[in-house]
Scaffold this motif. Structure first.
Motif, PDB file in Angstrom:
ATOM      1  N   ALA A 264      -4.160 -28.542  34.815  1.00 17.29           N
ATOM      2  CA  ALA A 264      -3.166 -29.663  34.362  1.00 17.29           C
ATOM      3  C   ALA A 264      -2.485 -30.430  35.724  1.00 17.29           C
ATOM      4  O   ALA A 264      -2.433 -31.533  35.792  1.00 17.29           O
ATOM      5  CB  ALA A 264      -1.982 -29.079  33.688  1.00 17.29           C
ATOM      6  N   GLY A 267      -4.716 -33.009  37.044  1.00 18.88           N
ATOM      7  CA  GLY A 267      -4.939 -34.210  36.251  1.00 18.88           C
ATOM      8  C   GLY A 267      -6.068 -34.020  35.094  1.00 18.88           C
ATOM      9  O   GLY A 267      -6.487 -34.947  34.687  1.00 18.88           O
ATOM     10  N   ARG A 269      -7.265 -33.193  31.328  1.00 20.97           N
ATOM     11  CA  ARG A 269      -6.410 -33.179  30.195  1.00 20.97           C
ATOM     12  C   ARG A 269      -7.138 -32.177  29.193  1.00 20.97           C
ATOM     13  O   ARG A 269      -8.431 -32.053  29.207  1.00 20.97           O
ATOM     14  CB  ARG A 269      -6.412 -34.630  29.387  1.00 20.97           C
ATOM     15  CG  ARG A 269      -6.098 -34.666  28.144  1.00 20.97           C
ATOM     16  CD  ARG A 269      -6.266 -35.935  27.480  1.00 20.97           C
ATOM     17  NE  ARG A 269      -7.635 -36.491  27.768  1.00 20.97           N
ATOM     18  CZ  ARG A 269      -8.586 -36.247  26.945  1.00 20.97           C
ATOM     19  NH1 ARG A 269      -8.101 -35.691  25.866  1.00 20.97           N
ATOM     20  NH2 ARG A 269      -9.874 -36.446  27.031  1.00 20.97           N
ATOM     21  N   GLU A 270      -6.492 -31.300  28.623  1.00 20.73           N
ATOM     22  CA  GLU A 270      -6.907 -30.242  27.917  1.00 20.73           C
ATOM     23  C   GLU A 270      -7.896 -30.848  26.543  1.00 20.73           C
ATOM     24  O   GLU A 270      -6.876 -31.673  25.945  1.00 20.73           O
ATOM     25  CB  GLU A 270      -5.968 -29.117  27.413  1.00 20.73           C
ATOM     26  CG  GLU A 270      -6.731 -28.088  26.474  1.00 20.73           C
ATOM     27  CD  GLU A 270      -5.354 -27.087  25.708  1.00 20.73           C
ATOM     28  OE1 GLU A 270      -4.637 -26.751  26.589  1.00 20.73           O
ATOM     29  OE2 GLU A 270      -5.594 -26.874  24.581  1.00 20.73           O
ATOM     30  N   GLY A 286     -11.581 -29.237  29.573  1.00 20.95           N
ATOM     31  CA  GLY A 286     -10.824 -30.362  29.671  1.00 20.95           C
ATOM     32  C   GLY A 286     -11.344 -31.604  30.502  1.00 20.95           C
ATOM     33  O   GLY A 286     -12.587 -31.226  31.026  1.00 20.95           O
ATOM     34  N   LYS A 287     -10.810 -32.372  30.470  1.00 20.54           N
ATOM     35  CA  LYS A 287     -11.594 -33.956  31.068  1.00 20.54           C
ATOM     36  C   LYS A 287     -10.642 -34.734  31.873  1.00 20.54           C
ATOM     37  O   LYS A 287      -9.326 -34.463  31.744  1.00 20.54           O
ATOM     38  CB  LYS A 287     -11.879 -34.473  29.743  1.00 20.54           C
ATOM     39  CG  LYS A 287     -13.362 -35.181  30.210  1.00 20.54           C
ATOM     40  CD  LYS A 287     -13.583 -36.260  28.868  1.00 20.54           C
ATOM     41  CE  LYS A 287     -14.217 -37.522  29.563  1.00 20.54           C
ATOM     42  NZ  LYS A 287     -14.768 -38.231  28.439  1.00 20.54           N
ATOM     43  N   LYS A 288     -10.940 -35.231  32.981  1.00 25.26           N
ATOM     44  CA  LYS A 288     -10.071 -36.084  33.878  1.00 25.26           C
ATOM     45  C   LYS A 288     -10.245 -37.527  33.302  1.00 25.26           C
ATOM     46  O   LYS A 288     -11.334 -37.892  32.924  1.00 25.26           O
ATOM     47  CB  LYS A 288     -10.450 -35.831  35.459  1.00 25.26           C
ATOM     48  CG  LYS A 288      -9.771 -34.640  36.148  1.00 25.26           C
ATOM     49  CD  LYS A 288      -9.925 -34.944  37.304  1.00 25.26           C
ATOM     50  CE  LYS A 288      -8.933 -35.885  38.282  1.00 25.26           C
ATOM     51  NZ  LYS A 288      -8.532 -35.496  39.469  1.00 25.26           N
ATOM     52  N   SER A 289      -9.419 -38.309  33.571  1.00 25.24           N
ATOM     53  CA  SER A 289      -9.493 -39.853  33.338  1.00 25.24           C
ATOM     54  C   SER A 289     -10.955 -40.333  33.702  1.00 25.24           C
ATOM     55  O   SER A 289     -11.466 -41.043  32.863  1.00 25.24           O
ATOM     56  CB  SER A 289      -8.515 -40.566  33.802  1.00 25.24           C
ATOM     57  OG  SER A 289      -8.262 -40.377  35.419  1.00 25.24           O
TER      58      SER A 289
END
Ligand code: AMP
Ligand code: MG
Length: 412
Positions: A264, A267, A269-270, A286-289
């Motif tokens: 988290a 940066g 996102r779960e 999870g993924k980053k923008s």
């Protein structure tokens, strides 16, 4: 907590095929075409002989029979790679070899075993049919026809096929950069002395090999202690250098499990955390923008590898542009009965015996997620659905076949 199919669907949705790049054929093993390849030349590229024998004109042999051989004069020899200027004349044959260009005027080839050679002549005791033993120009593919479409990783035969059309480079999806980060203050690398309470780090070795099964080599493989600040730094760094960061350990609910928090902070996102499965329940994705993905796999070696095969591998195959993402699945009769508690989907280390007349699935001893001996002997994962509780011997159960270049499908 979500189900296995739900988790897999979220991964497929979260990952897109990588952009295209041109690669030399010799570098393209395991990559996937971005678009169909059209034939720049026909295949075969010219009429050629399928046999070592004699090129002739079929009409000249029409009268040949068991008691009435036809004799033809051997006018020339045509090895592979030679283009003869002079055409075949009536009453003549030409010595020809496999792959050699059919001379003008010839319309059939007779195998050398079928003729009697006498000096400069051959004798034939049967009529040869038009087109016999000739591989026709364009018989496999005409110019412009589709040689190969996108979707399947290029394997040996596909590369040989493309090379046969003279192609030097192919347009394939770029390969994701993959990083491995193993976490745990107890871990020491093989080769180092083992102090009390330490264990040898093994996940990075399994993952490294499992990545190579996809034609990928990790960009880095690093170790990190269970300290929140260290992990924060390592994750942030790792996500700079990789498109996919595979982290093992530290995703549970223990006091030293910092991966989710550090993710988290970096940066990430779960997309999901925890799946109704055993082993590997606390898996995190999870993924980053900017599209970078982080997999947090549980630290137990069998959990980490099961999660790799069921989640990470499909994600990487999707990035590579492949259409088939999941391990090949078969339904096989169980060699023995078994029981489990309802609620979770179980993945069991198993041996699929496909070699004999009656295929079967053997569940191996040693299913604990810390036990790797059984995994090393496995060639499949038996997949038991959430709801089920008991299975009788002979009942059909799903098996996911594990990839291996040294796979054997005989039991034992
Ligand atoms: P964790 O998921 O961090 O709670 O770890 C679960 C179990 O897996 C513990 O027994 C760890 O010592 C073990 N483990 C974690 N990472 C590794 C690794 N890289 N190699 C071998 N064992 C590991
Ligand atoms: Mg740990």
């Amino acid at each position: 907590m979500i189900s296995v199919p739900e988790a897999q669907a979220r991964i497929v949705e979260a990952v897109s095929p990588f952009p295209g790049q041109a690669l030399a054929l010799a570098e393209a093993w395991g990559r996937v075409l971005t678009r169909p390849v059209a034939a720049p030349i026909p295949s075969p590229v010219f009429d050629n002989s399928a046999m070592d024998g004699y090129a002739l004109n079929a009409a000249d042999t029409a009268a040949a029979g068991p008691g009435a051989p036809v004799t033809l004069f051997v006018a020339a020899t045509v090895p592979a790679g030679i283009c003869l200027r002079s055409p075949l004349k009536p009453g003549e044959a030409m010595r020809i070899f496999t792959g050699a260009k059919i001379p003008e005027g010839a319309d059939a080839v007779v195998k050398q075993e079928e003729v009697e050679r006498a000096g400069e002549t051959i004798r034939l005791s049967r009529p040869v049919s038009w087109g016999e033993n000739i591989r026709r120009r364009g018989e496999e593919l005409e110019i412009g026809a589709e040689v190969l479409g996108p979707g399947r990783p290029l394997q040996a035969a596909a590369l040989a096929l493309l090379a046969g059309f003279g192609l030097e480079r192919v347009a394939v999806h770029a390969a994701p950069r993959v990083g491995v980060l193993v976490t745990g203050s107890e871990l020491v690398p093989p080769g180092a002395p083992l102090e009390p309470a330490q264990i040898y780090e093994s996940n990075s070795f399994g993952l490294n090999a499992a990545l190579q099964e996809l034609g990928l080599v990790p960009a880095f493989a690093e170790r990190c202690r269970d300290r929140r600040e260290d992990l924060q730094w390592a994750l942030a760094e790792g996500l700079q250098r990789a498109d996919f960061l595979i982290v093992t350990g530290g995703v549970s609910v223990g006091d030293f499990d910092f991966v989710k928090e550090a993710a988290a902070d970096a940066g990430v996102r779960e997309v999901f955390w925890k799946v109704r499965q055993k082993p590997g329940k606390p898996i995190f994705f999870g993924k980053k923008s900017e599209g970078k993905c982080l997999f947090g796999l549980p630290g137990n070696p069998a959990s980490a590898l099961v999660c790799f095969y069921e989640y990470v591998r499909p994600a990487l195959l999707r990035a590579l542009g492949a259409r088939e993402l999941f391990l090949p699945a078969l339904r096989l009769p169980l060699a023995q009965g078994l029981k489990k508690k309802p609620g979770l989907r179980h993945f069991l280390k198993a041996r699929a015996d496909l070699g004999g007349a009656a295929p079967s699935l053997h569940i191996l001893e040693g299913q604990g997620s810390h036990l790797m001996r059984s995994f090393a002997a496995a060639n499949a994962l038996a997949v038991l659905p959430e709801e089920g509780e008991s299975w009788a011997a002979g009942e059909l159960v799903e098996a996911h076949l594990l990839p291996s270049i040294f796979q054997t499908w005989r039991g034992g």
